[in-house]
Design an enzyme around this catalytic site. Sequence first.
Site, PDB file in Angstrom:
ATOM      1  N   ASP A 161      -0.725  -1.727 -13.405  1.00 52.66           N
ATOM      2  CA  ASP A 161      -1.694  -0.818 -14.039  1.00 52.66           C
ATOM      3  C   ASP A 161      -1.430   0.602 -13.548  1.00 52.66           C
ATOM      4  O   ASP A 161      -1.453   1.563 -14.318  1.00 52.66           O
ATOM      5  CB  ASP A 161      -3.147  -1.223 -13.717  1.00 52.66           C
ATOM      6  CG  ASP A 161      -3.770  -2.079 -14.817  1.00 52.66           C
ATOM      7  OD1 ASP A 161      -3.039  -2.873 -15.440  1.00 52.66           O
ATOM      8  OD2 ASP A 161      -4.995  -1.958 -15.054  1.00 52.66           O
ATOM      9  N   ASP A 168       0.083  -7.493 -10.443  1.00 53.55           N
ATOM     10  CA  ASP A 168      -0.973  -7.165 -11.414  1.00 53.55           C
ATOM     11  C   ASP A 168      -1.472  -5.749 -11.164  1.00 53.55           C
ATOM     12  O   ASP A 168      -1.549  -4.920 -12.070  1.00 53.55           O
ATOM     13  CB  ASP A 168      -2.126  -8.172 -11.287  1.00 53.55           C
ATOM     14  CG  ASP A 168      -3.282  -7.813 -12.204  1.00 53.55           C
ATOM     15  OD1 ASP A 168      -3.018  -7.518 -13.387  1.00 53.55           O
ATOM     16  OD2 ASP A 168      -4.442  -7.800 -11.738  1.00 53.55           O
ATOM     17  N   ASP A 208       0.839  -1.212   0.000  1.00 54.53           N
ATOM     18  CA  ASP A 208       0.000   0.000   0.000  1.00 54.53           C
ATOM     19  C   ASP A 208       0.873   1.260   0.000  1.00 54.53           C
ATOM     20  O   ASP A 208       0.622   2.213  -0.738  1.00 54.53           O
ATOM     21  CB  ASP A 208      -1.007  -0.005   1.162  1.00 54.53           C
ATOM     22  CG  ASP A 208      -0.409  -0.403   2.502  1.00 54.53           C
ATOM     23  OD1 ASP A 208       0.765  -0.811   2.550  1.00 54.53           O
ATOM     24  OD2 ASP A 208      -1.134  -0.297   3.521  1.00 54.53           O
TER      25      ASP A 208
HETATM   26  C1  IPM Z   1      -2.744  -8.897 -16.788  1.00 51.69           C
HETATM   27  C2  IPM Z   1      -4.233  -9.192 -16.772  1.00 51.69           C
HETATM   28  C3  IPM Z   1      -4.478 -10.650 -16.408  1.00 51.69           C
HETATM   29  C4  IPM Z   1      -3.954 -10.882 -14.995  1.00 51.69           C
HETATM   30  C5  IPM Z   1      -5.944 -11.120 -16.500  1.00 51.69           C
HETATM   31  C6  IPM Z   1      -6.571 -10.784 -17.819  1.00 51.69           C
HETATM   32  C7  IPM Z   1      -6.062 -12.583 -16.237  1.00 51.69           C
HETATM   33  O1  IPM Z   1      -4.899  -8.313 -15.921  1.00 51.69           O
HETATM   34  O2  IPM Z   1      -2.016  -9.567 -17.541  1.00 51.69           O
HETATM   35  O3  IPM Z   1      -2.299  -7.974 -16.099  1.00 51.69           O
HETATM   36  O4  IPM Z   1      -4.672 -10.650 -14.017  1.00 51.69           O
HETATM   37  O5  IPM Z   1      -2.808 -11.295 -14.892  1.00 51.69           O
HETATM   38 MN    MN Z   2      -3.626  -6.725 -15.169  1.00 55.13          MN
END
Ligand code: IPM
Ligand code: MN
Length: 351
Positions: A247, A243, A219
């Site tokens: 992002d 993951d 966090d």
């Molecule tokens: C990623 C995607 C995948 C994940 C999904 C689509 C399964 O979000 O490659 O980051 O969670 O790894």
């Molecule tokens: Mn992802």
Amino acid sequence: MSAKKRIAVLPGDGIGPEVIAEAVKVMEASGAPLTLTHFDWSAERYLRDGITVPPDGFAMLARDFDAILLGAFGDPRVKSNIHAKEILLGMRFKMDLYANVRPVKLLDESLCPLKNTRPQDVDFVVVRENTEGAYVDAGGVLGQGTADEIATQEDVNTRKGVERILRYAFELARSSGRKRVLMADKSNVMAYAGGLWQRVFKEVSAEYSDIAPSHMYIDALCLAMVREPRQFDVIVTNNMFGDIVTDLAAALQGGLGMAASGNIHPGRTSMFEPVHGSAPPLAGKNVANPMGSILTAAMMFEHLGLATEAQKINSAVLEAVRQKRTTQDVGGELGTREVGDWIANAVSPPA
Ligand code: IPM
Ligand code: MN
Ligand code: NAD
């Protein structure tokens, strides 16, 4: 003349085929020695004949190809997302592609949503564990639909799995001239899994006296990544945290349309894909940003020893960004194909 590299291309769903077509255009224009073989594993195929991965599909990829280039999987017509699970997660797990390497590099100040942030302020790599954690599909549901329903989703961490990903992060730091490795976890709350990561990190880091180890809770890492991204060099973390944080990190580079990744097992056939998904609302409109896929192709080339061609592609993308030859998500006015054409032209040898 080096032998031709055999690449399996799986465009997938949604914007996948559009952005991968541009990556292929650029790879071919670069003059790299390649043979490309396309596979139609996708939602479309699954809806047609019920097949996600053909029998022995992963063994075939490992045997017959030097690398795999993937688009994205996810289609509103397949609510269960079973094909994405079987193709994408299946490939990561069954081919044991344990290191998900996601470089985070700001190409131009104009792409960053943070104030006064220059390219040298955002330049790090996230190494995401890719075969364990909350993604192992262990758990279950009791009393589904009742007021007493219980759902469990287990987070599985093995000594071997944790050790190899931590070691990978240190080796990557060393081989790429980076000096610091930060491990992020939630060991203050998830003490069993976190405890294992903490102990192994201490052991492995002691073997790399040239690399400075550090730790943050996940966090706090999210906060720091927005407030002062320049402090990061190599970040290593588990599957789920990796993951999420990639992002966030993609936003620092200009969004998901700019982010590249490799799913790697050193010495084995590895897979490369943009970080973004299939973005169904953008599909078929020639608006998706192909740069994430094109940078992914460059990453794959680098992995295959095609360093000159990789460098050419990276430079051409940088120049396209500087000249605003980009799609709308990063401030330009071009379509997917036009961006691909511009970059392909820039990497082509003079006639
Ligand atoms: C990623 C995607 C995948 C994940 C999904 C689509 C399964 O979000 O490659 O980051 O969670 O790894
Ligand atoms: Mn992802
Ligand atoms: P997404 O990455 O498809 O889209 C998230 C946001 O980013 C959207 O606003 C989208 O318009 C934008 N975006 C993504 N790629 C872009 C690009 N190349 N150019 C411009 N804008 C872009 O994630 P989502 O909306 O959460 O998921 C859509 C589907 O994709 C779901 O089925 C999901 O499971 C799947 N998915 C697949 C992968 C993968 O195959 N590796 C990764 C993430 C999500």
